[in-house]
Design an enzyme around this catalytic site. Sequence first.
Site, PDB file in Angstrom:
ATOM      1  N   GLU A 185      49.072   7.682   2.488  1.00  0.00           N
ATOM      2  CA  GLU A 185      47.600   7.659   2.483  1.00  0.00           C
ATOM      3  C   GLU A 185      47.106   6.708   1.427  1.00  0.00           C
ATOM      4  O   GLU A 185      46.126   5.996   1.616  1.00  0.00           O
ATOM      5  CB  GLU A 185      47.059   9.074   2.206  1.00  0.00           C
ATOM      6  CG  GLU A 185      45.533   9.205   2.335  1.00  0.00           C
ATOM      7  CD  GLU A 185      44.764   8.987   1.030  1.00  0.00           C
ATOM      8  OE1 GLU A 185      43.528   8.949   1.076  1.00  0.00           O
ATOM      9  OE2 GLU A 185      45.388   8.824  -0.050  1.00  0.00           O
ATOM     10  N   HIS A 187      44.411   9.570  -9.921  1.00  0.00           N
ATOM     11  CA  HIS A 187      45.255   8.358  -9.959  1.00  0.00           C
ATOM     12  C   HIS A 187      45.704   7.983 -11.360  1.00  0.00           C
ATOM     13  O   HIS A 187      45.998   6.814 -11.617  1.00  0.00           O
ATOM     14  CB  HIS A 187      44.535   7.151  -9.330  1.00  0.00           C
ATOM     15  CG  HIS A 187      44.273   7.296  -7.858  1.00  0.00           C
ATOM     16  ND1 HIS A 187      43.658   6.305  -7.127  1.00  0.00           N
ATOM     17  CD2 HIS A 187      44.522   8.303  -6.984  1.00  0.00           C
ATOM     18  CE1 HIS A 187      43.549   6.703  -5.865  1.00  0.00           C
ATOM     19  NE2 HIS A 187      44.050   7.918  -5.760  1.00  0.00           N
ATOM     20  N   HIS A 189      48.070  14.576   2.707  1.00  0.00           N
ATOM     21  CA  HIS A 189      49.081  13.525   2.519  1.00  0.00           C
ATOM     22  C   HIS A 189      50.033  13.879   1.388  1.00  0.00           C
ATOM     23  O   HIS A 189      49.627  14.437   0.358  1.00  0.00           O
ATOM     24  CB  HIS A 189      48.438  12.156   2.289  1.00  0.00           C
ATOM     25  CG  HIS A 189      47.738  11.976   0.981  1.00  0.00           C
ATOM     26  ND1 HIS A 189      48.401  11.578  -0.156  1.00  0.00           N
ATOM     27  CD2 HIS A 189      46.432  12.109   0.614  1.00  0.00           C
ATOM     28  CE1 HIS A 189      47.544  11.457  -1.154  1.00  0.00           C
ATOM     29  NE2 HIS A 189      46.331  11.789  -0.724  1.00  0.00           N
TER      30      HIS A 189
END
Lengths: 468, 468
Positions: A337, A435, A291
């Site tokens: 995604e 993240h 992704h």
Amino acid sequence: MIYNKNLKIAGRPLECIILILLMLCTSSANAQPTKEDSVAVKSIFSKSLDDQKGWENLRYLSKNIGARINGSPQLQRAIEWAKAELSHMQLEKVYLQPVMVPHWERGGKEYAAIHVKDSTLSLSVCALGGSVATNGYLKAKVVEIKSWEELKALSKKEVSGKYVFFNRAMDPTDAESFNAYLKAVDQRAIGAIEAAKKGAIGALIRSLTLSIHDYPHTGAMQYNDKVNKIPSAALSTNSADLLSSLLKSSPDLEIGLKMTCATFPDTVSYNVIGEISGSQYSDEIITVGAHIDSWDLSESASDNGSGVVQAIEAIRILSHMKTKPLRTIRAVIYTDEEQSATGGLTYAEEAKRLKERHIACIESDAGGFVPVGFRMSGDSAALASLKDMMGLFAPYNCSGIEHDPRGVDIAPMREQAKAIISLDCSDHRFFNIHHSALDTMDKLNKREINLGTGAMTSLVYLISKYGL
Amino acid sequence: MIYNKNLKIAGRPLECIILILLMLCTSSANAQPTKEDSVAVKSIFSKSLDDQKGWENLRYLSKNIGARINGSPQLQRAIEWAKAELSHMQLEKVYLQPVMVPHWERGGKEYAAIHVKDSTLSLSVCALGGSVATNGYLKAKVVEIKSWEELKALSKKEVSGKYVFFNRAMDPTDAESFNAYLKAVDQRAIGAIEAAKKGAIGALIRSLTLSIHDYPHTGAMQYNDKVNKIPSAALSTNSADLLSSLLKSSPDLEIGLKMTCATFPDTVSYNVIGEISGSQYSDEIITVGAHIDSWDLSESASDNGSGVVQAIEAIRILSHMKTKPLRTIRAVIYTDEEQSATGGLTYAEEAKRLKERHIACIESDAGGFVPVGFRMSGDSAALASLKDMMGLFAPYNCSGIEHDPRGVDIAPMREQAKAIISLDCSDHRFFNIHHSALDTMDKLNKREINLGTGAMTSLVYLISKYGL
């Protein structure tokens, strides 16, 4: 195994028996790795290890384009760049597949602080992806919980008007960091829903990482239309530890939080697809993908710039091979995604609508660190063939086989493809940076990424040769 | 296998036969991992993964002590620190074993430049460990070679009075970085000798790394008393590429090099040894070790701060176990691995002089990255037992077995110990930083180091229980 569902067995019984016997012999012989396969795999790994382009591309994607969140011009630029990269290879087809994706923006930098006695202690915080804003500086008391049972045991009165602080840490004693993540991610996913059911005004989630540091880790969260939508934020592990420690001596302390994030109408984005038609079984498709969207706190080199450049290099290496692959190979660069997996879902819907026959869908989305093997699911014949192939990966220390593929984008193809397969990588470094603002290219290693490219390319090559 | 060479079989024939039968049963049953072993190994890995002390120690060793080259006060401080760490554990014995070690110092920062036409282009350079100085700024022409055959083919006249520039790169297509290193390290080791035989005035070695960057990588080199000792330096890979490129258009360019390094008389250093006496077979010894000396260009967190803290944590965890180990366990923190391996040699000489019985000597010196298994050599029975044990390491993805252990310090014990064993780690990141200024703690990962500790501790535990 060379295997073709369309083959019709007709004619006299003897011919039929001979044909079946021949097929069986061919199947079992070809399912075993041959010396020729070993040479081909070695050549693919050598090309991958010597590859410069993937690392250059990762630098371009990370440093020149940067964070690629849904709805951002950077995501659109990345999609156009990926299309151009595939177009330069002179594949048979390169096209965009439109996908409607959610569009959420973080707004200004978040601010959070602990107000205890006469002190104000600032916290490292970020909104979770999809959260509503706070509508100003939202100040309230806090209830810390470490299990769902603890939350359940609390009355609405005890929670109402407060923040619920979900502080169940990832388990450091789990030898697999990904397992530790999976055991803790429910807090991020449904924390806001469960807290709101008890009347909370906000949810604070301990960042999902095994590092103790000052970087908050964002990620997707869910709302439920039947429950009040409350702001949900991640605290860095240091901030979570500070808050937990202060709550012991000052249970009446208050948290203030300001977030200006907002959700906009869905927007159009695209999967990028490039295809080499198979020379013999062009209706049998193998995909190799990753992704291209990301979260917005970093250039997202690992999640998932690494996978994108691996998938692009895989099809590049295959397109340069002397003989054309027997089966059709598609690089699929998925969008969205991270937020609602619409890229993978759209791909699967289109494949179904067009009645396409997918042999295997392969994805790289495990961070780009040392590859250790593959995670697979599929029918038993496909899995047996894949296991036979894995022997060829032992010289590269990536012959491990695990169940439960972790690719979100390939999951919707589970019913349609004979096998879905994700590249499995060492995961200890992944959750330090996952993240967060720490997901930058200096955390990655060119050889590790190139080995992953070699593993994916070799697997596509073998499946293209033998089928599943 | 429970196995004790000193056991005397005496008494009546029947007792003797029963005893032998019992021994055989016990041997074969115990060589196979039991559920109890699996629980014990899991507990050791959990303790290791949750360990904070090893990482704190690595920070202390790297940041508070720093580079630990032979003859430096930092090496002496590190040795005293390691002794204190072991002393706090209340082991039965903690002592220093004196070792005479070579003492070489780099002197001032080296300087090198290319003089071509009217330009002077500076190079990234460092002296190789043990090199003589240049006696001022040594300016001469250069001959580039990429193989020993090329050097052999040159006449003395063609080489005399020049630098020989060894520019054979590590092979990026080798899937194992360590193999690529082993195939190229001869240039660093004997380049100065072979160049001097042809009348060269200096040797310039392309740094042994697969990264293309500006950091020179040092390391040990040899002289031969029969051949003139000439200065030998490593060029960064960027500098080597620049020089190679300029030599194509300007073969008469000159290199200037200034190095003020010097060798001093041998000095005393120490191996640090801490011991837990075995409760049943105290005369059977298992060592778990790493070297504490380093090169001088960095804090040397990976090579080999990582191994030192792993060995110290291994004996700490074993010393805290409820039941005392059956066999004697020694942590051995070796000195002088990097220059002439006198730490390991002295340990082996002392073991021989004292007629000690070593069952296994285990070392961690592979960089502290993701552990993948062990490298072993030993008698066939020992190797068979070790292979049986490896099944227990599969849940931690470090059950790989390779031959040819890579521990320099344990190599002298090859004849005396039943097995010598080195922890095997993913090596792709290692050679980016190896022996250069880049070997700093930020390149390492706490969980990867803790997993290595878990693997070493578990192996010591199992060998202590079963012998080999």
